[in-house]
Every structure is written in structure tokens, then in C-alpha cells.
Scaffold this motif. Structure first.
Motif, PDB file in Angstrom:
ATOM      1  N   TRP A 107      34.532  53.384  30.686  1.00 42.99           N
ATOM      2  CA  TRP A 107      34.156  52.038  30.268  1.00 42.99           C
ATOM      3  C   TRP A 107      32.984  52.027  29.304  1.00 42.99           C
ATOM      4  O   TRP A 107      32.606  50.966  28.789  1.00 42.99           O
ATOM      5  CB  TRP A 107      33.826  51.177  31.490  1.00 42.99           C
ATOM      6  CG  TRP A 107      35.012  50.941  32.369  1.00 42.99           C
ATOM      7  CD1 TRP A 107      35.403  51.664  33.450  1.00 42.99           C
ATOM      8  CD2 TRP A 107      36.005  49.929  32.204  1.00 42.99           C
ATOM      9  NE1 TRP A 107      36.568  51.173  33.983  1.00 42.99           N
ATOM     10  CE2 TRP A 107      36.963  50.090  33.247  1.00 42.99           C
ATOM     11  CE3 TRP A 107      36.181  48.883  31.300  1.00 42.99           C
ATOM     12  CZ2 TRP A 107      38.068  49.253  33.393  1.00 42.99           C
ATOM     13  CZ3 TRP A 107      37.287  48.046  31.444  1.00 42.99           C
ATOM     14  CH2 TRP A 107      38.207  48.239  32.484  1.00 42.99           C
ATOM     15  N   ARG A 139      45.991  51.016  27.069  1.00 43.41           N
ATOM     16  CA  ARG A 139      46.408  49.614  27.138  1.00 43.41           C
ATOM     17  C   ARG A 139      47.926  49.498  27.300  1.00 43.41           C
ATOM     18  O   ARG A 139      48.415  48.614  28.007  1.00 43.41           O
ATOM     19  CB  ARG A 139      45.949  48.899  25.865  1.00 43.41           C
ATOM     20  CG  ARG A 139      46.240  47.428  25.809  1.00 43.41           C
ATOM     21  CD  ARG A 139      45.441  46.628  26.808  1.00 43.41           C
ATOM     22  NE  ARG A 139      44.022  46.894  26.708  1.00 43.41           N
ATOM     23  CZ  ARG A 139      43.112  46.458  27.571  1.00 43.41           C
ATOM     24  NH1 ARG A 139      43.516  45.737  28.618  1.00 43.41           N
ATOM     25  NH2 ARG A 139      41.845  46.741  27.423  1.00 43.41           N
ATOM     26  N   HIS A 144      47.268  45.058  31.936  1.00 43.22           N
ATOM     27  CA  HIS A 144      46.397  44.069  32.586  1.00 43.22           C
ATOM     28  C   HIS A 144      44.966  44.570  32.770  1.00 43.22           C
ATOM     29  O   HIS A 144      44.153  43.880  33.394  1.00 43.22           O
ATOM     30  CB  HIS A 144      46.987  43.677  33.942  1.00 43.22           C
ATOM     31  CG  HIS A 144      48.331  43.026  33.842  1.00 43.22           C
ATOM     32  ND1 HIS A 144      48.506  41.729  33.441  1.00 43.22           N
ATOM     33  CD2 HIS A 144      49.582  43.517  34.065  1.00 43.22           C
ATOM     34  CE1 HIS A 144      49.787  41.424  33.444  1.00 43.22           C
ATOM     35  NE2 HIS A 144      50.467  42.493  33.813  1.00 43.22           N
ATOM     36  N   GLY A 146      41.107  45.314  32.099  1.00 47.61           N
ATOM     37  CA  GLY A 146      40.098  44.468  31.489  1.00 47.61           C
ATOM     38  C   GLY A 146      39.658  44.956  30.119  1.00 47.61           C
ATOM     39  O   GLY A 146      39.888  46.120  29.748  1.00 47.61           O
ATOM     40  N   PRO A 147      38.996  44.098  29.331  1.00 45.55           N
ATOM     41  CA  PRO A 147      38.546  44.487  27.996  1.00 45.55           C
ATOM     42  C   PRO A 147      37.410  45.522  28.072  1.00 45.55           C
ATOM     43  O   PRO A 147      36.650  45.563  29.030  1.00 45.55           O
ATOM     44  CB  PRO A 147      38.056  43.168  27.393  1.00 45.55           C
ATOM     45  CG  PRO A 147      37.678  42.328  28.580  1.00 45.55           C
ATOM     46  CD  PRO A 147      38.635  42.700  29.666  1.00 45.55           C
ATOM     47  N   ALA A 321      37.148  42.258  39.065  1.00 44.16           N
ATOM     48  CA  ALA A 321      37.343  41.328  37.956  1.00 44.16           C
ATOM     49  C   ALA A 321      37.142  42.007  36.612  1.00 44.16           C
ATOM     50  O   ALA A 321      37.749  41.601  35.606  1.00 44.16           O
ATOM     51  CB  ALA A 321      36.393  40.147  38.097  1.00 44.16           C
ATOM     52  N   ARG A 322      36.311  43.046  36.596  1.00 45.52           N
ATOM     53  CA  ARG A 322      36.129  43.778  35.352  1.00 45.52           C
ATOM     54  C   ARG A 322      37.307  44.723  35.090  1.00 45.52           C
ATOM     55  O   ARG A 322      37.795  44.831  33.970  1.00 45.52           O
ATOM     56  CB  ARG A 322      34.830  44.579  35.386  1.00 45.52           C
ATOM     57  CG  ARG A 322      34.607  45.352  34.095  1.00 45.52           C
ATOM     58  CD  ARG A 322      33.456  46.346  34.197  1.00 45.52           C
ATOM     59  NE  ARG A 322      33.247  47.012  32.908  1.00 45.52           N
ATOM     60  CZ  ARG A 322      32.447  48.053  32.734  1.00 45.52           C
ATOM     61  NH1 ARG A 322      31.785  48.553  33.752  1.00 45.52           N
ATOM     62  NH2 ARG A 322      32.301  48.605  31.538  1.00 45.52           N
ATOM     63  N   VAL A 324      40.537  44.758  36.496  1.00 46.13           N
ATOM     64  CA  VAL A 324      41.792  44.010  36.311  1.00 46.13           C
ATOM     65  C   VAL A 324      41.448  42.530  36.487  1.00 46.13           C
ATOM     66  O   VAL A 324      41.479  42.005  37.606  1.00 46.13           O
ATOM     67  CB  VAL A 324      42.882  44.450  37.309  1.00 46.13           C
ATOM     68  CG1 VAL A 324      44.176  43.679  37.076  1.00 46.13           C
ATOM     69  CG2 VAL A 324      43.145  45.945  37.212  1.00 46.13           C
ATOM     70  N   PRO A 325      41.065  41.836  35.415  1.00 45.07           N
ATOM     71  CA  PRO A 325      40.589  40.451  35.547  1.00 45.07           C
ATOM     72  C   PRO A 325      41.538  39.510  36.279  1.00 45.07           C
ATOM     73  O   PRO A 325      41.098  38.592  36.980  1.00 45.07           O
ATOM     74  CB  PRO A 325      40.395  40.025  34.086  1.00 45.07           C
ATOM     75  CG  PRO A 325      40.136  41.304  33.349  1.00 45.07           C
ATOM     76  CD  PRO A 325      40.980  42.328  34.036  1.00 45.07           C
TER      77      PRO A 325
END
Length: 489
Positions: A107, A139, A144, A146-147, A321-322, A324-325
Motif C-alpha cells: 500500500w 486491479r 473491489h 481499495g484505491p 474499509a481501506r 475492500v471499501p
């Protein structure tokens, strides 16, 4: 063979064993199963009222390849061998295993820079199929995610497995092959064995000198050889024999279980770059069709602190949430916590003490499930170094476990199974699609549950989105109908 969970133990010759294994977690059950291949009198002793009641029931349900173990350690060797052995055993016994593979996700730039070193570490552990992938391929594999993910190390071979059925399979095969399973039987004191010279012309498993004398909450036992597979309490059991080699620190891992509707969000085991307290928080599918998020890593003093905390679960939600939001929008069906036995060393604490005819199997952390069968073979070697002459091998009783995995045929959707036994067409737990036939068979099995929690681990009944709110009365009634022997044991 026998399974008993109440009342005093038989005395005299019936309480005398060649080998006593203390602790019926996944490792202790695997050791008992391995010993059952020989004509030895073996007891598997457990303080709780069921097998797998400690760390074994609350792990991340991953069958590890050992790619990220410390090279050259016993753990690295046994996890690598255990992955191969358990994969084959699962095919033989019907345990659900899905080789979904893992992605070690970076990350930030520091984590991305660490990936080549982790690939080299995997190669030193004999795992040569890892591959670095860039952000675009990552990706495509995990749309799915997260960014901000910069890339990953792809690790083929990492799998998800049913930990409950694995422990139960070992215990069942051990019992059917002649091992006595003594539940609700906490060892309170040990008078250690005396005498170490081999007895000339003696039967397999014997040695000269007095045996270990164990005091338990159900009465006395004796053992020529003793194995400590006590998990979180391994250091305390060592102390009963005057051995003080390490101290266990309970490391709590809290986890969240998302409903089956979240399953399409995750295709692989999503691992973080490891930190000093372990592998970190992961997101993974389960063989039951759920998604798992966790674990935390908190060193504690209390070896019974298996409760979750508001702060721990909130932290997990934030990390999920980070990663897989979309998990934020999914229902959480369960939260639980398990304790791992940390000992201050990144390796297992396995040792033979020939002068005591005693083997310690300690420091078995989160990889114990993966290494279990290899650990059992290692312990047989340690017992041999203590003088155990096991004698020739014999076949184990065959077992075939009921399938709890969603990727494999379940009884409710198998017309042939329903035709053979209409009870498999009557669903009693609608959330997890558990049938009357599965519940009945579990309650009549060789190692039956002592309560509804044990029934849940054998069938998944009560583990769905309502967590048993609707099916519990029916399950209790079935327990009364079919489970009288299980409750009395």
C-alpha cells in the motif's frame, strides 16, 4: 476405543497408558492419530468438554504454504511439509479445501520495496512460484480492492480450509483406531517418571522405571511417555514436571465475519506486508461462503480473554474499509477472538527430554493447523529419541467427514443424498442450509458434541446470519432426541 466426558476414570490397568497426549487441539489430535498407527495404548486428555475448544476453533482457517516463515526454522520445515500432507489428507477424508491463492498487497513505497525480499524468502523456503505483479494486474485480479494499492506478490498454493472439520477428523480417526479420548479431564499434577534405561525384551512402548502419574479432575492416570500439546498452557504444564524453558504470552486476535453476500467482493486471500506482531490484518474468503477480516494482535496477560472489544472491532472495520471499501455496506454476522501462544521466538518450541520420557510441543502459533500432520510425525521422532519403541504400523480406520464447504456438494442440494436419506432434504437451519440428517449424524458420531457450540462446529447449524435465533429451539429438541449419548459421554 472410547470417548468419555463425565464421571470418574477407571482405575488399575484401565488407567495405565503407553502414551498420554495432553491437549486435544488440532496438534494434539494429530499426534494421537499418528500414535494410533501403532499397537500402543494411547489416551488423549482434554480439560474442555470437546476437542478443538482452544486456539484451534478461532483461527483464520488458512492452509499456509509456509512461504513467509523464517527460513531454516522448524516452523518453516513443518509448515511446508504439513501443507502437502494436509492437502492430500483433505482429498482422502472429504475436508473442504479451496486453493484460492494469496496476494501480498503493498500500500506504500516502503511495502512495495519489501516485496522482492519476500519473494526471495519464499524461494529459500522452497516456494518458487511467487510472482511480483503491478497495480494494473492486481486491479484485474481484485477489482473491489481499495484505491492506492501499488502492487503485490502473488502466492499460488495458499488455500482456505475448514479448521473445525480438520481437528474433528483427526480425533475421530484416532478414536476409531483405538485411542481413548478423555474429555473434561484437566491435569492438576504430575509425578514425573523415573528410570530411563530400555527394558530388555519388553513390549512395544514400555521402558523400565515407574511411569508418570497424572492427577486429573476425573481421577488418576499413568503414562510411560507423556506429550504436552497444551497450547496456551504449555509452559504451565512444563512446570508440573519442573521444566521452565519458555513463557507463553497470549496474543489475542479479533476477527469479523461478513455475510455470504460479501463473498463476490474477494477472490484471493489478501495479505498485508508482515509486521513485528505477525502477519497483520487480512481479508479472506472462507470455505463456508463468508468473508473474514482480521486478526488484530494484542499481547495480554489473561489466557482466557477471548472476548471482543469495541476498539478492536472498530479498528478492524477501518482497515477493512481501506482494503475492500465495499465491505462497509455488508452485514457482519459474527465477531470472535482467538488466543495464540506467543513465546518470544519466531519458531516452534518442540523438545524431547529422554530423562523424563517427555515431549513438549509448544509455541505453535497461527500455523499450527497447516503444520499439524507434519508436527505429529516430528513428535513421533521425538518420542523415539526418548526411547519409545512403537512397533510396526497398522492401517488407520478410514474416515469420511461431512462436507461443510459451499464450493462442494452439500446434502440439501444433492438429490442422490436426499433419495438415500430423506432426512437430508429437511432443512433445520435455513441460514446455513443445515439438514436434519446432518444434525442427527453429528449427534450419533464417534466423537459427538457435548453442546450446541460443538454441534455448530460439526454442522454449521446456528452459524448463519441469524446466529441460531430461529433454529436453536429445533436444535435443542434434536439434541434431546438424538444426542443423549453425546450429552452423557
Amino acid at each position: 476405543m472410547s470417548v468419555s466426558g463425565r464421571g470418574p476414570l477407571p482405575g488399575g490397568r484401565d488407567a495405565a497408558y503407553d502414551v498420554v497426549v495432553v491437549g486435544a487441539g488440532v496438534v494434539g489430535c494429530a499426534i494421537a492419530r499418528a500414535l494410533a498407527r501403532h499397537r500402543l495404548r494411547v489416551a488423549l486428555v482434554e480439560a474442555a468438554d470437546d476437542v478443538g475448544e482452544g486456539s484451534s476453533k478461532a483461527n483464520t482457517a488458512i492452509l499456509h504454504t509456509g512461504f513467509d516463515a523464517v527460513p531454516g526454522t522448524l516452523e518453516a520445515e513443518l509448515v511446508r511439509a504439513g501443507h502437502r500432507l494436509l492437502t492430500a489428507y483433505a482429498a482422502e477424508t472429504g475436508l473442504p479445501v479451496e486453493p484460492v491463492g494469496a496476494l501480498l498487497v503493498a500500500w506504500d513505497e516502503e511495502q512495495r520495496a519489501a516485496l522482492p525480499g519476500l519473494a526471495a524468502k519464499a524461494a529459500r523456503n522452497g516456494h518458487h512460484t511467487t510472482r511480483l505483479i503491478d497495480a494494473a494486474e492486481l486491479r484485474r485480479r481484485e477489482p473491489h480492492l481499495g484505491p492506492g494499492a501499488l502492487g503485490a506478490l502473488a502466492v499460488p498454493g495458499e488455500s482456505i480450509v475448514c479448521p473445525w472439520s480438520t481437528t474433528l477428523a483427526y480425533a475421530t480417526q484416532a478414536v476409531l483406531s483405538g485411542v481413548d479420548l478423555l474429555l473434561g479431564c484437566r491435569v492438576t499434577a504430575v509425578a514425573p517418571a523415573t528410570g530411563t534405561s530400555a527394558a530388555t525384551g519388553s513390549a512395544p512402548g514400555t521402558r523400565s522405571g515407574a511411569p508418570h502419574r497424572l492427577s486429573t479432575t476425573r481421577g488418576p492416570l499413568t503414562a510411560r511417555y507423556l506429550v504436552n500439546a497444551c497450547g496456551l498452557h504449555a509452559d504451565r504444564f512444563d512446570a508440573l514436571l519442573g521444566v521452565r524453558d519458555f513463557t507463553v504470552t497470549p496474543r489475542r486476535g479479533q476477527l469479523l465475519v461478513y455475510d455470504t453476500f460479501a463473498r463476490p467482493l474477494v477472490r484471493h486471500i489478501l495479505l498485508p506486508v508482515p509486521g513485528p506482531l505477525g502477519k497483520g490484518v487480512l481479508v479472506a474468503p472462507t470455505v463456508y461462503g463468508n468473508v473474514l477480516l482480521g486478526p488484530t494482535a494484542e499481547d495480554l496477560d489473561d489466557r482466557t480473554a477471548t472476548g471482543t472489544t469495541a476498539d478492536g472491532l472498530a479498528g478492524l472495520r477501518a482497515q477493512g474499509a481501506r482494503i475492500v471499501p465495499a465491505l462497509v455496506e455488508e452485514e457482519v454476522t459474527a465477531a470472535y477472538a482467538g488466543l495464540r501462544a506467543a513465546t518470544g521466538r519466531e519458531d516452534y518450541r518442540c523438545a524431547a527430554r529422554p530423562e523424563l520420557r517427555y515431549v513438549t510441543v509448544g509455541g505453535i502459533r497461527s500455523t499450527g493447523l497447516s503444520a499439524s500432520l507434519a508436527l505429529a510425525e516430528h513428535v513421533l521422532g521425538l518420542l523415539a529419541s526418548c526411547g519409545l519403541r512403537a512397533g510396526p504400523e497398522r492401517p488407520l480406520a478410514p474416515v469420511r467427514m461431512p462436507n461443510l464447504g459451499e464450493a462442494f456438494p452439500r446434502p440439501y442440494r444433492d438429490p442422490a443424498a436426499v433419495a438415500r436419506d430423506p432426512a437430508h432434504g429437511t432443512v433445520v437451519c435455513h441460514c446455513a442450509h443445515v439438514t436434519l440428517g446432518e444434525v442427527r449424524d453429528a449427534l450419533r458420531s464417534a466423537v459427538p458434541p457435548a453442546g450446541l457450540d460443538g454441534l455448530r462446529r460439526r454442522t454449521r447449524a446456528g452459524s448463519g446470519r441469524c446466529q441460531g435465533s430461529h433454529c436453536r429451539p429445533a436444535l435443542r429438541a434434536l439434541f434431546e432426541t438424538y444426542g443423549k449419548g453425546a450429552g452423557a459421554r
